[in-house]
Design a protein around this motif. Sequence first.
Motif, PDB file in Angstrom:
ATOM      1  N   PRO A   2       0.835  -1.202   0.000  1.00 31.43           N
ATOM      2  CA  PRO A   2       0.000   0.000   0.000  1.00 31.43           C
ATOM      3  C   PRO A   2       0.869   1.251   0.000  1.00 31.43           C
ATOM      4  O   PRO A   2       1.902   1.310   0.656  1.00 31.43           O
ATOM      5  N   ASN A 301      -9.463  -0.001  -3.253  1.00 37.42           N
ATOM      6  CA  ASN A 301      -9.032  -0.848  -4.376  1.00 37.42           C
ATOM      7  C   ASN A 301      -9.990  -0.746  -5.566  1.00 37.42           C
ATOM      8  O   ASN A 301     -10.359  -1.749  -6.194  1.00 37.42           O
ATOM      9  N   CYS A 325      -9.822  -6.540   0.254  1.00 35.39           N
ATOM     10  CA  CYS A 325      -8.952  -5.554   0.906  1.00 35.39           C
ATOM     11  C   CYS A 325      -8.482  -6.110   2.244  1.00 35.39           C
ATOM     12  O   CYS A 325      -9.037  -7.068   2.776  1.00 35.39           O
ATOM     13  N   ASP A 329      -4.376  -1.242   3.590  1.00 35.94           N
ATOM     14  CA  ASP A 329      -4.640  -0.848   2.204  1.00 35.94           C
ATOM     15  C   ASP A 329      -5.011   0.629   2.103  1.00 35.94           C
ATOM     16  O   ASP A 329      -5.601   1.211   3.024  1.00 35.94           O
ATOM     17  N   GLU A 330      -4.698   1.190   0.937  1.00 37.58           N
ATOM     18  CA  GLU A 330      -4.991   2.597   0.677  1.00 37.58           C
ATOM     19  C   GLU A 330      -6.481   2.804   0.397  1.00 37.58           C
ATOM     20  O   GLU A 330      -7.139   1.972  -0.230  1.00 37.58           O
TER      21      GLU A 330
END
Length: 369
Positions: A2, A301, A325, A329-330
Amino acid sequence: MPEAKETVLEINLGNLAHNYRYLRSKIDKDVKFLSVVKAHAYGSDSVAIAKKLEELGTDYFAVAYVEEGIRLRENGITKPILVLHPQFTHFEEIIEHCLEPNLYSEKILRSFIATAEKLKQKNYPVHIKLNTGLNRLGFDQPEIETVKELISTTPTLKIASVFSHLAASEDWQERDFTVGQIDLFRKMSWELIKDLEHEPLLHICNTSGVINYTKAAFSMVRTGIGLYGYGNDETVDPYLKPVGKLKTIISQIRKLDKGATVGYNRSFKVEKPSRIATLPVGHADGINRIYGKQKAGVFVNGEYAPIVGNVCMDIIMIDVTGIDCEEGDEVIVFGGPQHPVKFAEAGGTISYELITGIQRRVTRKIIPE
């Protein structure tokens, strides 16, 4: 891996340059360009934005308050800076830092003359605001003679520009009102400057004015929101690029069974087995409670995840059921796949309020052109 490690507002200077060039293309080459960088450059970073705009060739800057102008001067900005809403207590600082005040009432005009005389100024540049219908700041038409008399009796001041502000230039249903404002400005400004030995700049067009009323550009235009990627018109927005992108990460993912509740006041009830993620951003960062209870959402995502429950001070919860996800995570709150206008509208507000409300504790990351 990420990319995001915390909540970050990315400020894309390439997008800023694109917007500047697009807006500049709408006006004649001899018309000057004033860039509005008030309110931390509409919630971004006024120093980084101003430095880039100075590099791009802007002719003028505008800020709302004196401290904003001082910050630019202390960081090396040399172009003229108009202070749109100066207060009496800051007049000496204005002169000390070579800022240029908007003088909008008889009282403030007399007061600035007194300060300029005390500091032995000559031909100090000032700007005269005319009220043509917005009814916020500015001299009304019957006051023009008073302004002329006061200016003509002192050698301390020189009018750098005369300006006004359009009230509804983005609204075609208000076209008659806008045209009336432009005509009134033309008459009032001519009445004010016709006997001067120099020709001040004239400006009334804001971003929507630049786009919709190009013939009213006069000798300078002022743009604020357009520089940051917003045209106040869904037909114009595709030609602009939002400068700011708000990103964060998933702190934790929790599996909940049907019937469980989420957040303060138990305001979200899980109707089926679900995965709920927490994000380190909340109303203390500028993502206000208006976006909660599934009114708005974010992208994880590439997939949309609604905000569930009430927005907390430092946290929001999102439903990531069915989304591939994991923790770390971004997450993109706005920008990228979600235009900030759409995010703002989901909460019942406007882009101005959203982007200027992102608090200073959110890390700013400058993305070069």
